[in-house]
Design an enzyme around this catalytic site. Structure first.
Site, PDB file in Angstrom:
ATOM      1  N   THR A  14       2.197  50.089  22.757  1.00 50.20           N
ATOM      2  CA  THR A  14       2.930  51.008  21.873  1.00 50.20           C
ATOM      3  C   THR A  14       4.378  51.088  22.329  1.00 50.20           C
ATOM      4  OG1 THR A  14       3.070  53.280  21.024  1.00 50.20           O
ATOM      5  CG2 THR A  14       1.992  53.007  23.154  1.00 50.20           C
ATOM      6  N   SER A  15       5.278  51.166  21.354  1.00 48.87           N
ATOM      7  CA  SER A  15       6.714  51.124  21.674  1.00 48.87           C
ATOM      8  C   SER A  15       7.211  52.460  22.222  1.00 48.87           C
ATOM      9  CB  SER A  15       7.514  50.760  20.424  1.00 48.87           C
ATOM     10  OG  SER A  15       7.287  51.712  19.405  1.00 48.87           O
ATOM     11  N   ALA A  58      -1.787  42.212  25.744  1.00 50.08           N
ATOM     12  CA  ALA A  58      -2.954  43.086  25.903  1.00 50.08           C
ATOM     13  C   ALA A  58      -4.240  42.282  26.064  1.00 50.08           C
ATOM     14  CB  ALA A  58      -3.068  44.020  24.689  1.00 50.08           C
ATOM     15  N   TYR A  60      -0.831  49.942   1.064  1.00 47.07           N
ATOM     16  CA  TYR A  60      -2.012  50.211   1.895  1.00 47.07           C
ATOM     17  C   TYR A  60      -3.247  49.450   1.405  1.00 47.07           C
ATOM     18  CZ  TYR A  60       0.760  53.490   4.513  1.00 47.07           C
ATOM     19  OH  TYR A  60       1.734  54.022   5.320  1.00 47.07           O
ATOM     20  N   HIS A  80      -3.681  58.834  13.814  1.00 43.68           N
ATOM     21  CA  HIS A  80      -2.831  58.615  12.640  1.00 43.68           C
ATOM     22  C   HIS A  80      -3.647  58.244  11.395  1.00 43.68           C
ATOM     23  CE1 HIS A  80       0.969  57.762  15.284  1.00 43.68           C
ATOM     24  NE2 HIS A  80       0.677  59.040  15.214  1.00 43.68           N
ATOM     25  N   ASN A 115       2.225  46.617  28.195  1.00 50.39           N
ATOM     26  CA  ASN A 115       2.966  46.312  26.968  1.00 50.39           C
ATOM     27  C   ASN A 115       3.640  44.954  27.136  1.00 50.39           C
ATOM     28  OD1 ASN A 115       3.354  47.590  24.433  1.00 50.39           O
ATOM     29  ND2 ASN A 115       5.511  47.910  24.886  1.00 50.39           N
TER      30      ASN A 115
END
Ligand code: APR
Length: 236
Positions: A178-179, A221, A57, A110, A203
């Site tokens: 987003t998947s 996008a 991270y 998230h 997408n």
């Protein structure tokens, strides 16, 4: 598309930041920047190998300083500023590109790379340094207790009550980049639709829940989102 639309909820995923140079999670090799997601994005992984997770991270956080909002982030910020009804932008992304583009009605469900969560005092505070070095929490002063303020698999996403309420009240739900592989975000389309919203997906390729949407626009996008925002603002 515009018709009687007043309230809008927009969900974004990694695809909206792809053209800015931020890696998506589920690339063709199934790895996230060379790692299996379960090796870096679970509480178990952090307990097992905190240095690996902190370094991972820290690298992502450092990378943020080299990337910039793209045309899609900017177009959503313009819509946020000019749309006369309610608008809520819910992002799964932990980057700060929506923030830097200027979106105000924004939730990071998230978590955020630029935030630290102290395991000693449970406080959250802005953070843009190197967490592996074990810095002191700015709130309680304890060293070595900060973890990335990121929602890992098995943890509860942030602000679900507010998101659920907005989904039940929106007239349009838009999902971008987003998947559709990760719940609860993947189920937002069904909630919004159940409560009567129009649903639109943008997408690169059909997401896993593509069939739930009234309309799908396939492409990048950076092209699709500015076009759609101009459509929405034409008659405002
Ligand atoms: N424009 C639009 N869509 C794009 C673009 C682009 N330029 N580039 C890629 N995409 C699409 C891909 O086709 C894919 O469907 O974006 C999607 C990205 O999917 P994921 O990598 O699975 O990312 P996301 O859906 O945000 O992941 C959800 O999973 O690991 C967890 O917590 C993490 O928030 C993340 C969640």
């Amino acid at each position: 598309m515009q018709g009687d639309i007043q309230n809008i909820v927009i969900l974004t995923g990694a695809g909206i930041s792809a053209e800015s140079g931020v890696a998506t999670f589920r690339g063709p090799d199934g790895l996230w920047e060379g790692h299996r997601v379960e090796d870096v994005a679970t509480p178990e992984a952090f307990a097992r190998d905190p240095d690996l997770v902190q370094n991972f991270y820290d690298e992502r956080r450092a990378k943020l300083k080299t990337v910039h909002p793209n045309a899609a982030h900017k177009a959503l910020a313009k819509l946020d500023a000019q749309w006369p009804g309610d608008l809520l932008l819910v992002t799964q992304n932990v980057d700060d590109l929506h923030d830097r583009a200027g979106s105000k009605n924004l939730l990071h469900m998230h978590g955020e790379l630029n935030s630290g969560w102290c395991r000693a005092c449970d406080g959250r505070s802005p953070f843009d340094g190197v967490m592996a070095a074990g810095p002191a929490c700015p709130l309680c002063g304890q060293s070595g207790q900060l973890r990335p303020d990121i929602v890992w698999f098995g943890e509860m996403p942030y602000q679900m009550d507010r998101i659920d309420l907005a989904l039940t009240q929106c007239d349009l739900f838009l999902s971008i980049g987003t998947s559709g592989a990760v719940y609860p975000a993947a189920g937002f389309v069904q909630t919004a639709r159940h409560y009567g919203a129009q649903t639109l997906e943008m997408n690169l390729d059909p997401s896993e829940g593509s069939f739930h949407f009234h309309e799908s626009r396939m492409g990048k996008a950076g092209t699709l989102v500015p076009e759609w925002v101009e459509e929405m603002l034409r008659d405002v």
